[in-house]
Design a protein around this motif. Structure first.
Motif, short mmCIF file in Angstrom:
data_model
loop_
_atom_site.label_atom_id
_atom_site.label_comp_id
_atom_site.label_asym_id
_atom_site.label_seq_id
_atom_site.Cartn_x
_atom_site.Cartn_y
_atom_site.Cartn_z
N UNK A 187 0.87 -1.17 0.00
CA UNK A 187 0.00 0.00 0.00
C UNK A 187 0.90 1.22 0.00
N UNK A 188 1.22 1.77 -1.18
CA UNK A 188 2.22 2.84 -1.25
C UNK A 188 1.74 4.12 -0.59
N UNK A 189 2.70 4.93 -0.20
CA UNK A 189 2.36 6.26 0.30
C UNK A 189 1.54 7.00 -0.74
N UNK A 190 0.65 7.84 -0.26
CA UNK A 190 -0.20 8.58 -1.17
C UNK A 190 -0.42 10.00 -0.69
N UNK A 191 -1.15 10.73 -1.48
CA UNK A 191 -1.46 12.13 -1.19
C UNK A 191 -2.96 12.31 -1.24
N UNK A 192 -3.48 13.01 -0.25
CA UNK A 192 -4.88 13.42 -0.27
C UNK A 192 -4.97 14.67 -1.14
N UNK A 193 -5.41 14.49 -2.36
CA UNK A 193 -5.41 15.61 -3.30
C UNK A 193 -6.42 16.69 -2.93
N UNK A 194 -7.34 16.39 -2.02
CA UNK A 194 -8.21 17.44 -1.50
C UNK A 194 -7.42 18.44 -0.66
N UNK A 195 -6.31 17.96 -0.07
CA UNK A 195 -5.47 18.83 0.76
C UNK A 195 -4.30 19.43 -0.01
N UNK A 196 -3.71 18.64 -0.93
CA UNK A 196 -2.47 19.05 -1.58
C UNK A 196 -2.62 19.26 -3.09
N UNK A 197 -3.80 19.07 -3.62
CA UNK A 197 -3.94 19.10 -5.06
C UNK A 197 -4.25 20.45 -5.68
N UNK A 198 -4.32 21.51 -4.88
CA UNK A 198 -4.67 22.83 -5.41
C UNK A 198 -3.66 23.85 -4.89
N UNK A 199 -2.48 23.93 -5.52
CA UNK A 199 -1.41 24.80 -5.02
C UNK A 199 -1.82 26.26 -4.98
N UNK A 200 -1.29 26.97 -3.97
CA UNK A 200 -1.53 28.40 -3.86
C UNK A 200 -0.59 29.17 -4.78
N UNK A 201 -1.01 30.35 -5.23
CA UNK A 201 -0.06 31.23 -5.94
C UNK A 201 1.01 31.72 -4.97
N UNK A 202 2.13 32.16 -5.49
CA UNK A 202 3.23 32.61 -4.64
C UNK A 202 2.77 33.70 -3.68
N UNK A 203 3.06 33.50 -2.41
CA UNK A 203 2.68 34.44 -1.37
C UNK A 203 3.73 35.55 -1.33
N UNK A 204 3.47 36.62 -2.07
CA UNK A 204 4.47 37.69 -2.22
C UNK A 204 4.79 38.35 -0.89
#
Length: 408
Positions: A187-204
């Motif tokens: 059971x490989x490591x995975x990512x919850x794309x609900x948490x990590x699938x929507x990257x933020x724009x650069x926080x200037x």
């Protein structure tokens, strides 16, 4: 509905890679149609306002008490306390399967309770904890404690009805010990794309606060353990800055090696290019990811890093970041050089510097690399998909149960 009781070392609200993987598994299993709960042993040290405790919509029970006493006696008391809590809970909630997660103490407790209850046990190995202790600097390879931990692990693997590992490296090691391949699943490591699938724009604003400038940012976000090789990354920075003068290193996190790493950075000829942030709340981590162009994982070469795949590179790929990593076995299962990331020789600051400077100088290919890496995570390491791998394991132990459709 099939009920699965997960037997855990610790859980939310404590924050660690262990608890985040647990959260992802339980959330994905619930979404798939299984009924799940967790029970933790005495090494869960967060205050418990209630038992059961509901955290992030998940229900956890606690064994209670604190570990104490002489070695071996202390560990056996922990196992007994957790086993009693499992039995007490099982008689009330009636789970169909006990799913224990490493370390071996959790597996031993589940086996002890499972035999009394007549409930099958699945044991999931996230790492061999004797090797993790060596990597963390709390153990020594070949010591009596090292071999005792391995013996206990082997006993649990022998007693469990089915065994799950997080990667091929661990599975192959168990096969080399003589365990039947058909008993073992991955059971490989995975990512919850609900948490990590929507990257933020650069926080200037955050970039300005940290004085990162406009140049490329190399980042590490995680725990500072000796085996992570962060001393090699800091040692590589003078050569990187010599080729890419505006490059900056952003270090987010903390851990046992933090004081030594900060001292090393302060003594570096490019100390002004290195920023330490310290630990940040989990819900703010994506703000710091937004500042980073290349995330670097310079793990040392040792049994732990050769056998175990880390979670962090997958999170970075999901965030749309370029990934660079040392060429150790655990990384090679996740990173294909030139495709999903860049590999460099381990324990070699000069080789690390060359690889990162070359990557920073070839920004024209960054967009396609990011897209390839994110597609890899979506297709191979999305928890919503990967969690279906548990169904055949449970079905083999519960042939009369109606499982959710694997194709669902």
């Amino acid at each position: 509905m099939t009920r699965v009781l997960h037997v855990l070392d610790h859980s939310l609200p404590m924050h660690s890679g262990y608890t985040f993987r647990t959260r992802a598994i339980l959330k994905a299993q619930e979404a798939m149609g299984l009924e799940v709960r967790g029970v933790t042993g005495q090494r869960h040290t967060a205050p418990t306002p209630a038992d059961p405790e509901v955290v992030d919509g998940l229900t956890f029970y606690r064994a209670g008490g604190a570990p104490g006493g002489l070695p071996l006696v202390r560990e056996w008391a922990e196992v007994s306390a957790l086993a009693e809590r499992i039995v007490e809970l099982a008689r009330e909630w009636r789970p169909d399967v006990l799913h224990a997660h490493s370390p071996a103490l959790c597996g031993l407790a589940a086996l002890k309770a499972g035999r009394r209850l007549g409930i099958p046990v699945v044991y999931e190995i996230r790492a061999f904890w004797e090797d993790a202790a060596v990597g963390n600097g709390t153990g020594r390879e070949g010591s009596a404690k090292y071999w005792l931990t391995r013996v206990l692990e082997n006993d649990v693997v022998s007693g469990a009805h089915r065994v799950v590992t997080i990667c091929e490296g661990l599975r192959k090691d168990l096969i080399a010990r003589g365990f039947a391949p058909e008993k073992l699943s991955i059971m490989p490591n995975g990512v919850d794309l609900d948490l990590f699938g929507d990257p933020l724009p650069r926080d200037a604003a955050l970039a300005a606060e940290l004085e990162l400038g406009d140049g490329p940012v190399i980042g590490f976000l995680g725990s500072y353990y000796p085996y992570e090789g962060l001393d090699d990354l800091i040692a590589a920075m003078p050569a990187i800055v010599a080729r890419v003068p505006d490059a900056r290193l952003l270090m987010v996190g903390g851990g046992p090696a933090e004081a030594a790493l900060r001292a090393q950075a302060q003594g570096s000829p490019v100390a002004g290019a290195i920023r330490f942030v310290g630990r940040v709340p989990h819900h703010q981590v994506d703000r710091y990811y937004s500042l980073v162009d290349v995330v670097c994982y310079p793990r040392k070469a040792m049994r732990l890093t050769d056998l175990v795949t880390p979670l962090k590179p997958l999170e970075a790929m999901a965030q749309g970041k370029l990934v660079s990593a040392s060429d150790v076995g655990g990384h090679r299962e996740l990173v294909e050089h030139g495709s999903t990331g860049t590999l460099f020789p381990p324990d070699d600051p000069a080789g690390l510097a060359r690889a990162l400077a070359d990557l920073l100088a070839s920004s024209g290919g960054w967009v396609s690399r990011r897209e390839v890496a994110r597609a890899f995570v979506r297709e191979k390491h999305d928890w919503a998909r990967n969690v279906r791998r548990y169904l055949p394991v449970y079905q083999a132990l519960l042939p009369n149960h109606q499982m959710p459709s694997i194709a669902a």
